[in-house]
Design an enzyme around this catalytic site. Structure first.
Site, PDB file in Angstrom:
ATOM      1  N   HIS A 121      16.657  23.410  32.682  1.00  9.05           N
ATOM      2  CA  HIS A 121      17.984  23.114  33.216  1.00  9.05           C
ATOM      3  C   HIS A 121      18.897  24.320  33.038  1.00  9.05           C
ATOM      4  O   HIS A 121      19.040  24.860  31.942  1.00  9.05           O
ATOM      5  CB  HIS A 121      18.542  21.906  32.459  1.00  9.05           C
ATOM      6  CG  HIS A 121      19.746  21.289  33.075  1.00  9.05           C
ATOM      7  ND1 HIS A 121      19.766  20.789  34.354  1.00  9.05           N
ATOM      8  CD2 HIS A 121      21.002  21.069  32.566  1.00  9.05           C
ATOM      9  CE1 HIS A 121      20.952  20.262  34.616  1.00  9.05           C
ATOM     10  NE2 HIS A 121      21.717  20.431  33.548  1.00  9.05           N
TER      11      HIS A 121
ATOM     12  N   SER B 167      24.430  20.447  37.617  1.00  8.15           N
ATOM     13  CA  SER B 167      24.395  19.399  36.601  1.00  8.15           C
ATOM     14  C   SER B 167      25.556  18.425  36.792  1.00  8.15           C
ATOM     15  O   SER B 167      25.694  17.829  37.852  1.00  8.15           O
ATOM     16  CB  SER B 167      24.385  20.032  35.210  1.00  8.15           C
ATOM     17  OG  SER B 167      24.051  19.092  34.222  1.00  8.15           O
TER      18      SER B 167
ATOM     19  N   GLU C 100      13.387  20.685  33.845  1.00  6.17           N
ATOM     20  CA  GLU C 100      14.798  20.560  33.479  1.00  6.17           C
ATOM     21  C   GLU C 100      15.032  20.300  31.995  1.00  6.17           C
ATOM     22  O   GLU C 100      15.778  21.011  31.320  1.00  6.17           O
ATOM     23  CB  GLU C 100      15.429  19.413  34.288  1.00  6.17           C
ATOM     24  CG  GLU C 100      15.440  19.609  35.793  1.00  6.17           C
ATOM     25  CD  GLU C 100      16.650  20.371  36.297  1.00  6.17           C
ATOM     26  OE1 GLU C 100      17.429  20.893  35.465  1.00  6.17           O
ATOM     27  OE2 GLU C 100      16.808  20.455  37.524  1.00  6.17           O
TER      28      GLU C 100
END
Length: 491
Positions: free
Chosen positions: A409, A181, A311
């Site tokens: 995610h 990320s 995600e």
């Protein structure tokens, strides 16, 4: 260490563990917004058995009266190392955590490096300045507060690894940086910065968040933080403000999309603080910088990059926001990021029929924009210019939130670190995650760190192969290549 100073760590289940080792002076007082300064050498033995404080931040679900977490003495690294013979040259893996550039810490049990170290690597984790300390841009005051201080911290941490990791049997010439990320986004920024050349030879980017702010967006973010904190938008005023008030201002902007919009931060700014393209530290957004820098001087770099299939469910499924999204909100997001209506509709039509609701549509668009398309673009650039490229897509469906969380995610993180039964690991994967998947993923990440080959075909050709990481593992051509083509001109 190289300068003669010594450190006292711990043996923990056959792994040597050293925590909280400063790589830079504490950014307090006059150093709070300055470029990092290296730590002076010392003689004798220093304790390295406890983590350094996390960078100042609030808890993810903080209320209005929540106390500040962490402290300013946060610029530290941790090392997990297997037993090594004198003169060993073990591969090194350096972890950069995510958290939207305003939260996160290496002390999070999810990031414990012991499991990876047992595969025969020296695992290093790095903390860097976050929030206004690390990423708020003070245009016109760069002499006192250079831009992208968090990125400068990471450069200094990597210099520390280069200079000292041999003390644990690590080979600085076999260094793999990896992050997820915002951590992967920070690494993408570094990869496009000439100052990072030679500090690492391989990079693993998990769901890279590469969106950076323009100078205008950075100014809007600074004004928004200042207004909410009740101070002027200057370096002096924000530096003198109560730190809790500033942290709460950033937290509110991160958790309230309407508030961001009110302060001029459009839909592409999912979080309020990002690296900024300032023309000095960052001369261009990461994808542009990589294309320019690598074309001019192809890097001796091997890259493994990928994303998760769903995600944005991490942000839209918990709390039920996915069921409250309107079509108007989807169109507004597409317009904000520059995606035309016909392309947005075409992307909706590619979804399975049950996943074409406005909420699922927004999840798909945002997953593409923030993570999946950047990962594909980086793989393509690395194939063209770097030594090698490998791609992956993580598809294992988490059963959390009644099965709706899916391959969201961060769900891959407990598997990468082998920390399935930590509180965050359980939150992401549920009580019975497949341990075999963790072992398989760790084996492939370590293989890449060892020699640049994770065990599947490189990303190359008109239909590049990617590794699908789910209930089974297999290598197959990139799915829906036409999906990524629809984002041409946007990303």
């Amino acid at each position: 260490l190289a300068h003669g100073g010594q450190l006292r760590g711990l043996w923990e289940e056959g792994v040597r563990v050293f925590r909280g080792m400063p790589y830079a002076q504490a950014p307090r007082g006059a150093l709070r917004f300055a470029a990092p300064l290296s730590v002076s050498p010392w003689s004798g033995v220093r304790d390295a058995t406890a983590f350094a404080p996390m960078a100042p931040q609030l808890a993810r679900s903080a209320r209005a009266d929540a106390p500040m977490l962490g402290g300013d003495d946060c610029l530290a690294v941790n090392v997990w190392a297997p037993t090594a013979e004198p003169g060993a040259h073990l591969p090194v893996m350096v972890w950069v955590h995510g958290g939207g550039f305003f939260r996160g810490a290496t002390s999070e049990p999810l990031y414990d490096g012991a499991s990876l170290a047992r595969w025969g690597v020296v695992l290093v984790s790095v903390q860097y300045r976050l929030g206004i300390d690390g990423f708020l841009h003070f245009e016109g005051e760069e002499h006192a507060a250079p831009a992208n201080r968090g990125l400068l911290d990471l450069l200094m941490a990597l210099q520390w690894v280069r200079d000292h990791i041999h003390a644990w049997g690590g080979d600085a010439g076999r260094t793999t940086v990896f992050g997820q990320s915002a951590g992967a986004g920070a690494l993408a920024c570094l990869m496009g910065m000439p100052a990072s050349r030679g500090l690492f030879q391989r990079a693993i980017l998990q769901s890279p968040s590469v969106a950076c702010q323009t100078l205008q967006e950075a100014a809007a973010a600074r004004h928004a933080v200042a207004v909410l904190a009740g101070v002027e938008p200057t370096l002096a005023a924000l530096g003198a403000a109560q730190q809790a008030a500033v942290l709460h201002a950033v937290h509110r902007l991160a958790s309230e999309p309407a508030l961001r919009q009110q302060h001029g931060l459009g839909g592409r700014n999912f979080f309020p603080l990002r690296p900024v393209v300032d023309g000095r530290v960052l001369t261009a957004p990461p994808l542009e910088a990589l294309a320019q820098q690598w074309a001019d001087q192809p890097p001796a770099l091997q890259v493994l990059v990928g994303s998760n299939a769903q995600e944005m469910r991490l942000y839209h499924v918990p709390g039920g926001a996915i069921d409250r999204v309107t079509e108007a909100k989807v169109h507004a997001f597409a317009q904000d990021v520059g995606l035309n209506a016909s392309a947005a509709q075409a992307l909706r039509n590619m979804q399975p029929p049950a996943q074409q609701t406005p909420g699922e549509w927004l999840c798909a668009l945002q997953s593409d924009y923030y993570y999946r398309v950047p990962a594909q673009r980086i793989a393509a650039l690395a194939h063209r210019w770097a030594r090698s490229a490998h791609g992956y897509e993580f598809t294992w469906p988490s059963p959390q939130w009644r099965g709706r969380l899916g391959a969201a995610h961060g769900v891959e993180l407990p598997f990468v670190f082998g920390n399935l039964h930590t509180p965050t690991g359980q939150e992401l994967t549920g009580p019975t995650p497949p341990a075999a998947l963790a072992e398989a993923l760790q084996q492939r990440w370590v293989a890449f760190a060892r020699d640049g080959n994770p065990g599947w075909a490189p990303y190359a050709g008109a239909q590049p192969p990617v590794q699908h990481v789910g209930e089974t593992l297999f290598c197959a051509p990139l799915t829906q290549p036409e999906r990524f083509a629809l984002w041409e001109g946007v990303l």
